[in-house]
Design a protein around this motif. Structure first.
Motif, PDB file in Angstrom:
ATOM      1  N   PHE A 120       0.819  -1.211   0.000  1.00  0.00           N
ATOM      2  CA  PHE A 120       0.000   0.000   0.000  1.00  0.00           C
ATOM      3  C   PHE A 120       0.853   1.262   0.000  1.00  0.00           C
ATOM      4  O   PHE A 120       1.895   1.324   0.650  1.00  0.00           O
ATOM      5  N   LEU A 121       0.376   2.255  -0.724  1.00  0.00           N
ATOM      6  CA  LEU A 121       0.977   3.585  -0.773  1.00  0.00           C
ATOM      7  C   LEU A 121      -0.137   4.632  -0.731  1.00  0.00           C
ATOM      8  O   LEU A 121      -1.230   4.379  -1.250  1.00  0.00           O
ATOM      9  N   PRO A 122       0.146   5.804  -0.175  1.00  0.00           N
ATOM     10  CA  PRO A 122      -0.847   6.869  -0.286  1.00  0.00           C
ATOM     11  C   PRO A 122      -0.818   7.441  -1.702  1.00  0.00           C
ATOM     12  O   PRO A 122       0.237   7.500  -2.338  1.00  0.00           O
ATOM     13  N   ASN A 123      -1.953   7.855  -2.183  1.00  0.00           N
ATOM     14  CA  ASN A 123      -2.053   8.499  -3.493  1.00  0.00           C
ATOM     15  C   ASN A 123      -1.957  10.001  -3.246  1.00  0.00           C
ATOM     16  O   ASN A 123      -2.966  10.649  -2.942  1.00  0.00           O
ATOM     17  N   PRO A 147     -10.917  14.224  -0.587  1.00  0.00           N
ATOM     18  CA  PRO A 147     -11.453  14.544   0.744  1.00  0.00           C
ATOM     19  C   PRO A 147     -10.399  15.043   1.725  1.00  0.00           C
ATOM     20  O   PRO A 147     -10.747  15.564   2.782  1.00  0.00           O
ATOM     21  N   LEU A 148      -9.110  14.897   1.386  1.00  0.00           N
ATOM     22  CA  LEU A 148      -8.047  15.253   2.322  1.00  0.00           C
ATOM     23  C   LEU A 148      -7.105  16.312   1.760  1.00  0.00           C
ATOM     24  O   LEU A 148      -6.843  16.349   0.553  1.00  0.00           O
ATOM     25  N   GLU A 163      -5.627   7.847   3.696  1.00  0.00           N
ATOM     26  CA  GLU A 163      -5.864   8.322   2.325  1.00  0.00           C
ATOM     27  C   GLU A 163      -6.594   7.267   1.510  1.00  0.00           C
ATOM     28  O   GLU A 163      -7.597   7.554   0.862  1.00  0.00           O
ATOM     29  N   ASN A 164      -6.117   6.041   1.533  1.00  0.00           N
ATOM     30  CA  ASN A 164      -6.744   4.972   0.747  1.00  0.00           C
ATOM     31  C   ASN A 164      -8.177   4.712   1.188  1.00  0.00           C
ATOM     32  O   ASN A 164      -9.074   4.570   0.348  1.00  0.00           O
ATOM     33  N   ASN A 165      -8.403   4.655   2.491  1.00  0.00           N
ATOM     34  CA  ASN A 165      -9.728   4.297   2.998  1.00  0.00           C
ATOM     35  C   ASN A 165     -10.754   5.420   2.888  1.00  0.00           C
ATOM     36  O   ASN A 165     -11.932   5.152   2.659  1.00  0.00           O
ATOM     37  N   LEU A 166     -10.331   6.659   3.025  1.00  0.00           N
ATOM     38  CA  LEU A 166     -11.282   7.757   2.872  1.00  0.00           C
ATOM     39  C   LEU A 166     -11.571   8.064   1.409  1.00  0.00           C
ATOM     40  O   LEU A 166     -12.708   8.326   1.047  1.00  0.00           O
TER      41      LEU A 166
END
Length: 129
Positions: free
Chosen positions: A31-34, A62-63, A103-106
């Motif tokens: 996993f990585l943040p986008n 959203p962030l 980031e991934n989940n939101l």
């Protein structure tokens, strides 16, 4: 769409380098943040409220994430994550190595912001679940 990570503290280039490395290093599961990193001195010293005023109307993630003085002062790099959806912005700190999770989940609507806000440690920083 990528979440913006805006650098507002330029006092420690080594911390910025460590932050970039943490955000570009996948977890064991891959996993990585986008995210898109914004490294521009025009934003130096800006508060979260000032940065919020600069968000373009077409920004849809959203962030918004700030690499502020609190983040660069700690080896954990506790970034300030601002949740933009809803009636008012909400905030949580998350260590850089765990930014992918929020980031991934939101962005995928898998979890709610409150799930992350409730999971912070006693010092107000999210270090994972």
């Amino acid at each position: 769409m990528e979440a913006l990570v805006v650098r507002t503290d330029f006092s420690a280039d080594g911390a910025w380098d460590a932050l970039r490395a943490a955000l570009h290093s996948p977890t064991k599961e891959g996993f990585l943040p986008n995210v898109a990193l914004v490294n521009d001195r025009r934003y130096e010293g800006l508060t979260s409220h000032q940065v919020l005023d600069l968000i373009p109307p077409d920004y849809r993630h959203p962030l918004l994430v700030l690499a502020d003085s609190t983040a660069v002062a700690s080896s954990e790099l506790p970034l300030l994550v601002i949740y933009l959806w809803g009636e008012r912005p909400r905030y949580v700190r998350v260590v850089a190595a765990e930014l992918w999770s929020i980031e991934n989940n939101l962005s995928g609507a898998n979890m709610d912001f409150e799930d992350f806000a409730r999971a912070v440690d006693n010092d107000g920083v999210l270090r994972g679940f």
